[in-house]
Enzyme design. Structure first.
Site, PDB file in Angstrom:
ATOM      1  CB  SER A  18      76.341 195.323  22.995  1.00 34.03           C
ATOM      2  OG  SER A  18      75.889 194.607  21.854  1.00 34.03           O
ATOM      3  NE  ARG A  19      82.683 198.264  18.786  1.00 34.64           N
ATOM      4  CZ  ARG A  19      83.443 198.075  19.880  1.00 34.64           C
ATOM      5  NH1 ARG A  19      83.400 196.912  20.500  1.00 34.64           N
ATOM      6  NH2 ARG A  19      84.220 199.035  20.332  1.00 34.64           N
ATOM      7  CB  SER A  20      74.270 193.636  19.012  1.00 34.72           C
ATOM      8  OG  SER A  20      75.126 192.518  19.127  1.00 34.72           O
ATOM      9  CE  LYS A  69      76.917 184.365  24.058  1.00 32.71           C
ATOM     10  NZ  LYS A  69      78.023 184.075  23.123  1.00 32.71           N
ATOM     11  CG  ASP A 105      78.309 182.695  19.505  1.00 30.22           C
ATOM     12  OD1 ASP A 105      78.099 183.817  18.979  1.00 30.22           O
ATOM     13  OD2 ASP A 105      78.166 182.482  20.723  1.00 30.22           O
ATOM     14  N   GLY A 132      86.896 177.539  26.766  1.00 30.70           N
ATOM     15  CA  GLY A 132      85.743 178.239  27.338  1.00 30.70           C
ATOM     16  C   GLY A 132      84.526 178.137  26.455  1.00 30.70           C
ATOM     17  CG  ASN A 154      92.053 175.351  28.605  1.00 34.62           C
ATOM     18  OD1 ASN A 154      91.958 176.487  28.154  1.00 34.62           O
ATOM     19  ND2 ASN A 154      91.580 175.028  29.794  1.00 34.62           N
ATOM     20  CG  LEU A 157      94.779 167.779  30.262  1.00 35.12           C
ATOM     21  CD1 LEU A 157      94.809 168.094  28.772  1.00 35.12           C
ATOM     22  CD2 LEU A 157      95.885 166.794  30.642  1.00 35.12           C
TER      23      LEU A 157
END
Length: 279
Positions: A18-20, A69, A105, A132, A154, A157
């Site tokens: 993670s770059r957070s 999440k 997001d 997704g 996608n 379908l």
């Protein structure tokens, strides 16, 4: 008596990539805030227990990433409108004694385009590649900005159809074979799939069929220029890479935990670009 230093986190499994912490650490230093932000690896089986002890462990809140999440969505006491619409939580904070979950997001996606392609929301219809979790946030942002024609493409379908039903009027589902005809009048092409990431360099779609005014963006940011963006740039189309989405989605959480709304600057972007290059 001095106020205790505030602490926030990002949790996932794995989380070392993670770059957070680098993003939030930069802001803490820039604004002279006495606080910290750390990465915590929590296995799925331990996630509920982790959330239940946040306040006891002194956390103001934090970020949630894969694979937590959806679990966070189910476990929080309250959710904001974006989290409800997207069906996932990536930001946690305490409000009126309750643990809240939000989703930033979609905000990050839209703010990135606002900064790097002003006026983008006037360029619909939009073609979204993939169905997704990331595509849910992107579609939410597109609908919020008033784009009336959002086309989800996608490989499976049924997954695209499920998303189209979730978001309702103006959002349609299509199989991959329809991509060419869907691009003919599209003003926005957005890749939310893993195609284009290092080790998966296939072209997500061919931008050759897009109108000359179209904007092409990819939520992938390693590499910064994916094959899709390179092909679009070769056609002289406007392109926006995915790094800004990562940077901008971090803004609302930082403001909730530390009380200052931070800026996404060229300096911050270059810091993360350098980190990507060093890996």
């Amino acid at each position: 008596m001095a106020e205790a230093a505030k602490t926030a986190f990002v949790t996932g499994h794995p989380i070392a990539h993670s770059r957070s912490p680098k993003i939030h650490g930069h802001w803490l230093e820039k604004y002279g805030i006495d606080g910290s932000y750390r990465a915590i690896d929590v296995a799925p089986d331990d996630f509920a227990a982790f959330l239940s002890t946040l306040r006891d462990n002194g956390y103001s809140g934090g970020n949630v990433t894969i694979p937590h999440k959806e679990s966070a969505f189910a476990l929080v006491a309250r959710r904001d409108e974006a989290a409800e619409a997207i069906g996932a939580v990536n930001t946690l904070w305490f409000e009126d004694g309750a643990l809240w979950g939000g989703n930033t997001d979609g905000h990050g996606f839209a703010a990135n385009l606002d900064q790097r392609a002003p006026g983008w929301a006037e360029h619909g219809p939009a073609v979204v590649l993939g169905a997704g979790g990331a595509s849910r946030a992107v579609i939410h942002a597109l609908v919020e900005r008033g784009i009336k024609d959002v086309r989800i493409v996608n490989r499976t379908l049924a997954r695209a159809q499920e998303l189209a039903r979730r978001f309702g009027a103006g959002v349609s589902a299509h199989g991959e074979q329809a991509t060419g005809e869907l691009l003919a009048d599209a003003g926005l092409l957005i890749n939310t799939t893993a195609l284009g990431m290092h080790g998966n360099e296939a072209l997500a779609a061919d931008p050759a069929g897009l109108p000359d005014h179209a904007i092409v963006t990819d939520i992938v940011y390693v590499p910064l220029e994916t094959p899709l963006l390179a092909a679009a740039r070769a056609r002289n189309l406007r392109t926006v890479d995915g790094l800004g989405m990562l940077l901008h989605q971090a803004v609302p959480g930082f403001e909730r935990w530390f009380g200052i709304r931070p800026d996404v600057t060229a300096e911050l972007r270059q810091l993360i670009v350098a980190d990507i290059g060093a890996k």
